[in-house]
Every structure is written in structure tokens, then in C-alpha cells.
Design a protein around this motif. Sequence first.
Motif, PDB file in Angstrom:
ATOM      1  N   HIS A   2       9.643  35.328   2.617  1.00  0.00           N
ATOM      2  CA  HIS A   2       9.798  36.776   2.690  1.00  0.00           C
ATOM      3  C   HIS A   2      10.005  37.391   1.315  1.00  0.00           C
ATOM      4  O   HIS A   2       9.725  38.577   1.116  1.00  0.00           O
ATOM      5  CB  HIS A   2      10.961  37.126   3.620  1.00  0.00           C
ATOM      6  N   VAL A   3      10.497  36.604   0.369  1.00  0.00           N
ATOM      7  CA  VAL A   3      10.599  37.087  -1.014  1.00  0.00           C
ATOM      8  C   VAL A   3       9.203  37.365  -1.561  1.00  0.00           C
ATOM      9  O   VAL A   3       8.964  38.366  -2.249  1.00  0.00           O
ATOM     10  CB  VAL A   3      11.340  36.058  -1.894  1.00  0.00           C
ATOM     11  N   ALA A  40       5.966  45.512  -2.556  1.00  0.00           N
ATOM     12  CA  ALA A  40       6.888  46.425  -3.248  1.00  0.00           C
ATOM     13  C   ALA A  40       6.158  47.563  -3.944  1.00  0.00           C
ATOM     14  O   ALA A  40       6.659  48.696  -4.001  1.00  0.00           O
ATOM     15  CB  ALA A  40       7.730  45.645  -4.258  1.00  0.00           C
ATOM     16  N   ARG A  92      13.678  51.399   2.394  1.00  0.00           N
ATOM     17  CA  ARG A  92      13.340  50.056   1.923  1.00  0.00           C
ATOM     18  C   ARG A  92      14.155  48.984   2.644  1.00  0.00           C
ATOM     19  O   ARG A  92      13.673  47.892   2.906  1.00  0.00           O
ATOM     20  CB  ARG A  92      13.527  49.969   0.405  1.00  0.00           C
ATOM     21  N   TYR A 121       3.629  41.907   8.028  1.00  0.00           N
ATOM     22  CA  TYR A 121       3.066  41.896   6.670  1.00  0.00           C
ATOM     23  C   TYR A 121       1.555  41.728   6.707  1.00  0.00           C
ATOM     24  O   TYR A 121       0.823  42.445   6.017  1.00  0.00           O
ATOM     25  CB  TYR A 121       3.691  40.765   5.858  1.00  0.00           C
ATOM     26  N   LEU A 181      10.077  43.306   7.913  1.00  0.00           N
ATOM     27  CA  LEU A 181       8.962  42.641   7.234  1.00  0.00           C
ATOM     28  C   LEU A 181       8.878  41.175   7.652  1.00  0.00           C
ATOM     29  O   LEU A 181       9.521  40.306   7.076  1.00  0.00           O
ATOM     30  CB  LEU A 181       9.129  42.754   5.720  1.00  0.00           C
ATOM     31  N   HIS A 234       3.922  54.261   4.746  1.00  0.00           N
ATOM     32  CA  HIS A 234       4.993  53.332   5.109  1.00  0.00           C
ATOM     33  C   HIS A 234       5.260  53.346   6.616  1.00  0.00           C
ATOM     34  O   HIS A 234       5.824  52.383   7.151  1.00  0.00           O
ATOM     35  CB  HIS A 234       6.278  53.652   4.340  1.00  0.00           C
ATOM     36  N   TYR A 287       6.529  38.040   0.294  1.00  0.00           N
ATOM     37  CA  TYR A 287       6.036  39.227   0.997  1.00  0.00           C
ATOM     38  C   TYR A 287       6.574  40.506   0.343  1.00  0.00           C
ATOM     39  O   TYR A 287       5.831  41.478   0.127  1.00  0.00           O
ATOM     40  CB  TYR A 287       6.463  39.208   2.463  1.00  0.00           C
ATOM     41  N   SER A 288       7.865  40.499   0.047  1.00  0.00           N
ATOM     42  CA  SER A 288       8.499  41.680  -0.536  1.00  0.00           C
ATOM     43  C   SER A 288       7.905  42.011  -1.903  1.00  0.00           C
ATOM     44  O   SER A 288       7.635  43.178  -2.209  1.00  0.00           O
ATOM     45  CB  SER A 288      10.010  41.457  -0.665  1.00  0.00           C
ATOM     46  N   GLY A 294      12.371  46.337   4.936  1.00  0.00           N
ATOM     47  CA  GLY A 294      12.614  44.948   4.545  1.00  0.00           C
ATOM     48  C   GLY A 294      13.085  44.104   5.719  1.00  0.00           C
ATOM     49  O   GLY A 294      12.691  42.941   5.867  1.00  0.00           O
ATOM     50  N   ARG A 318       7.985  51.157  -3.343  1.00  0.00           N
ATOM     51  CA  ARG A 318       9.101  51.316  -4.277  1.00  0.00           C
ATOM     52  C   ARG A 318       9.528  52.768  -4.465  1.00  0.00           C
ATOM     53  O   ARG A 318      10.656  53.034  -4.922  1.00  0.00           O
ATOM     54  CB  ARG A 318       8.755  50.704  -5.634  1.00  0.00           C
TER      55      ARG A 318
END
Length: 246
Positions: free
Chosen positions: A95-96, A103, A114, A126, A121, A143, A98-99, A118, A107
Motif C-alpha cells: 500500500h506504500v 499521490a 487524503r 487502486y 486504497l 478524487h 500504491y500511495s 488512504g 496531494r
Amino acid sequence: MPKVQNSPKASQNLSAGSEFWAGVCEEMPLIFGVAPFGLVFGVLGLESGLTPWQTILMSSILFGGASQIVFAQLWAAGVPALIVGGSVCVINMRHVLYSASIAAYLRHLPLRWRILLGYLLTDEAYAISIRRFKHEPPGPNQHFHLLGSGMLLWTSWQFSTIFGVLVGGTIPNSWSLSFAIPLTFIAIVAPILKTRADLAAAVSAGTIAILGQPLPWNLWLITAAIGGILAGWLVSRLNHQAGATS
């Protein structure tokens, strides 16, 4: 349900509702794989020794299908808590990535947005929403597409977990519902395997997963993930070097 326009000019001006329902509609086909997945977790959670409420709350708090399955299996096997927690963390490290990938498109949003996106997600959300962000014109409400895909997945996951807790014990083993787990991930991954690096990562991870089945504590899962990442990175680097020298 609002009608979603497909022209580039219209895509830039889609309302929040149109973006939301576009995410819901595009996510819908994957729900047929997610629902049996959640049902299987509801059964595994009880079989591992968790109470019905603990099983249901895990789906709400952790909200990570693969890591929840691994948690239930390791917990039932009496694996030390440190190994259980470490395995869950490593599995959710994806997931890191994906983020980091998504982002750039989010952002500009306030922190509250967010945090919410998050939380929603997941693999399936995703896979659906990144296609919208990358291949369609940007818009001020884009979004909401991720909100729609994520909310549909979250709702389906909670209801299927509850259903598994309530009636999972009456479902015959001959139905082989656990096979929905790999099928779901195949449906997510297969359409995006387009480069040599993608194929190298998928083939390497799959091979390691099969060969590593005898490993204790389901370590084959972590080993396969790391092996797939390294293989994909290596092939991508070699392709880049070959292109630079040509």
C-alpha cells in the motif's frame, strides 16, 4: 444514477456525483470475486479462534484482504505474535507503493480527504482508479472516482465478512470458495502486465510462491513478494541501461 460522459472535454467537467458513480460502476465487476473472499475470511476468522465481533471489526479496522487471511492462518497455527504482526506489516507494505503512485493526483486535497482515501486504497480500488487518473483528462472532482470504487469495495467487504461469520459454517467445502482469493488477484494483475518488468515480477513471484510452500509460517508469501519486486526492478534497470547505450 448520473450519466457519465466519455469525451475528453466532458471528463474535465464531471460532477462529483458522476465521478463517484463512474468509480462504483467500474469497480462492480470485481465485487464478484471480493464477496467470496470476504466470506472466506469470516469463516477463517472464527476457525482461528477469534470471536465473531473480533472477526468483523478486523475487516473494518485492518481492511486488507490478504493480510487478514494470513493473520487468521498464522494465529490459528499458534505462531508468535511478533511474527504475525511482522507478516501483516510486510504484506501491507504494497500500500506504500500504491500511495506513492497515486499521490501526484491527490496531494492537493485537504488532509481529511487524503486520510479517508488512504484508508479506502486497496488493491482493487487502486487498480480501477489509477486507470482513470492516468488515462483520462484530470478534473477537480476526480478524487470522487476513488471514493466511489473504495466505498463499494469497503461495503461489500464488510457485508461479506458478516455473512461469512453468520452462515459460513453451513457452506459445504465442495464449493471451494477459497479459490476466489487467487482469482480475484489474477483479475486485478493480468490486465496491467504490459512490460517485460511487469512479466518478470509476476512470473518470479508466482514461481517463488509455488516452490516456497514448504516454508514455515507462510513465509513463502513474503519471500515471493520480495522476489517479485527485485525481479521487476532488475529487468527495468537492464532495459533502461540497454536503451541508454543504444
